[in-house]
Write an enzyme that holds these catalytic residues in place. Structure first.
Site, PDB file in Angstrom:
ATOM      1  N   LYS A  80       3.169  28.535  32.762  1.00  0.00           N
ATOM      2  CA  LYS A  80       2.306  29.621  32.109  1.00  0.00           C
ATOM      3  C   LYS A  80       3.127  31.393  31.496  1.00  0.00           C
ATOM      4  CE  LYS A  80      -1.913  28.733  34.674  1.00  0.00           C
ATOM      5  NZ  LYS A  80      -2.584  29.436  35.721  1.00  0.00           N
ATOM      6  N   ARG A  97       0.033  23.247  41.182  1.00  0.00           N
ATOM      7  CA  ARG A  97      -0.659  21.956  40.154  1.00  0.00           C
ATOM      8  C   ARG A  97       0.544  21.835  38.969  1.00  0.00           C
ATOM      9  NH1 ARG A  97      -3.854  23.863  35.369  1.00  0.00           N
ATOM     10  NH2 ARG A  97      -5.661  22.118  35.378  1.00  0.00           N
TER      11      ARG A  97
END
Length: 368
Positions: free
Chosen positions: A304, A339
């Protein structure tokens, strides 16, 4: 209105490190000796007490009457051991960290958009590789939710997702589908999916709550401030940690009221969705607080933007080190589900972490 929060702050490798005065967090492999008992008003801390498991009853007994019941519930939730996830014939234990491998069948996802769309053989091979590498669950997504991504018509999303669910199901995989649309999830369930991973926390479609309850699926509720197509807009936090906690509590309660079973709810604080770097870091540093809501936690921080912001603007494909660092931080906070894009590397990190935790339980024992 005053609110109470019981936040784990002092972690230890084993209960014997604190002469037994430690709590096993959420029935997992993390132990906590010290907790902050926080009273806040409008996001501002007005009282803060420190307690260990041994002294917690005394601290809770001195709380204002209007906060006592909530504090007792949070205290019970922090040690609540969660039952395994039943995903068809697959059983996913939640007493240790499990890996959810990402399979994006989209043209525009921020990290791997287009890589697995339009070629089922390539996508099938990647799914098989993730399962072989240690993924307990495959998370299949047919719509990018990165900032600025265009919304997808549900018919197109179904065409992308269902074939991937079908070949993953044929492999015997436990399958999650990352979608905001109940029609997509309904088609995916018929094709063999088990988990409804809704980044809008069942807000995007007015039918979502009813479908989630009727389906019997396990549901992931993720925090995102936006209520329309752009999930990243509209963020306005007094205190991001407390605000996300209360938001997830409200969505959890709405799901239960609609008929979703409490033991089929997973919570995700939504790292990277409508949050600044400092807000993401505040959530990472306080992940363990969210166990006080009484549900398994999913952490999605792989590749991210915050990693790039902390590492000389490294591009998405060059964020493995940061992804692993955040995954380990999640494991240290007791998160049950990670995840990730890089399954093999994360599985190796998880296995080494787990070995250290196992060994710590027998460290410093006296020999006869």
């Amino acid at each position: 209105m005053a609110r109470i929060y019981l936040c784990p702050t002092g972690f230890c490798k084993s209960p014997q490190a604190e002469h037994g005065d430690a709590l096993r967090l959420a029935g997992g492999m993390v132990y906590v000796h010290r907790f902050a008992v926080i009273i806040a008003e409008a996001g501002r801390v007005v009282q803060r007490h420190l307690a260990s498991p041994a002294s917690m009853p005394e601290v809770l007994a001195k709380l204002p009457a209007e906060l006592a019941a909530e504090a007792e519930e949070q205290w019970a939730n922090l040690s609540l051991a969660h039952p395994p996830l039943q995903c068809g014939d697959r059983i996913i234990r939640l007493d240790q960290p499990q890996i959810m491998g990402i399979l994006n069948v989209t043209p525009d996802s921020f990290s791997d958009g287009g890589q697995f769309l339009g070629d089922d053989d390539v996508a099938r091979a990647h799914a098989g590789e993730m399962l072989s590498a240690g993924a307990a669950i495959l998370d299949i997504g047919g719509e990018s939710t990165r900032p600025g991504a265009d919304p997808v018509w549900e018919g197109d999303e179904i065409k992308r997702v269902v074939p991937a669910v079908e070949f993953s199901s044929a492999m015997g995989a436990a399958i999650s589908v990352d979608t905001r649309r109940p029609a997509v999830m309904e088609a995916a369930q018929k094709a063999g999916a088990h988990i409804y991973n809704d980044v809008s926390a069942l807000r995007h479609d007015p039918r979502s709550l009813e479908f989630a309850a009727a389906s019997g699926l396990t549901v992931v509720l993720m925090h995102a401030p936006g209520s329309g197509d752009n999930l990243h807009e509209g963020a306005d936090y007094n205190n991001v940690v407390f605000d996300v906690f209360e938001w997830l509590r409200e969505r959890r309660d709405a799901a239960i009221e609609a008929g979703v079973r409490s033991d089929r709810i997973i919570l995700d604080p939504g790292l990277g969705f409508g949050k600044s770097l400092s807000e993401n870091l505040a959530l990472m540093n306080n992940l363990a607080l969210f166990h006080a809501l009484g549900h398994p936690l999913l952490l999605g921080v792989s590749r991210k933007r915050m990693i790039g912001a902390l590492s000389k603007e490294a591009p998405a494909h060059d964020r493995l080190g940061g992804s692993l660092a955040l995954a380990i931080a999640g494991m240290n906070a007791g998160c049950q589900l990670l995840r990730v894009h890089d399954v093999a590397e994360t599985a190796q990190a998880r296995d080494v972490w787990r070995g250290q935790r196992d060994a710590a339980l027998t460290d410093f024992t006296l020999n006869d």
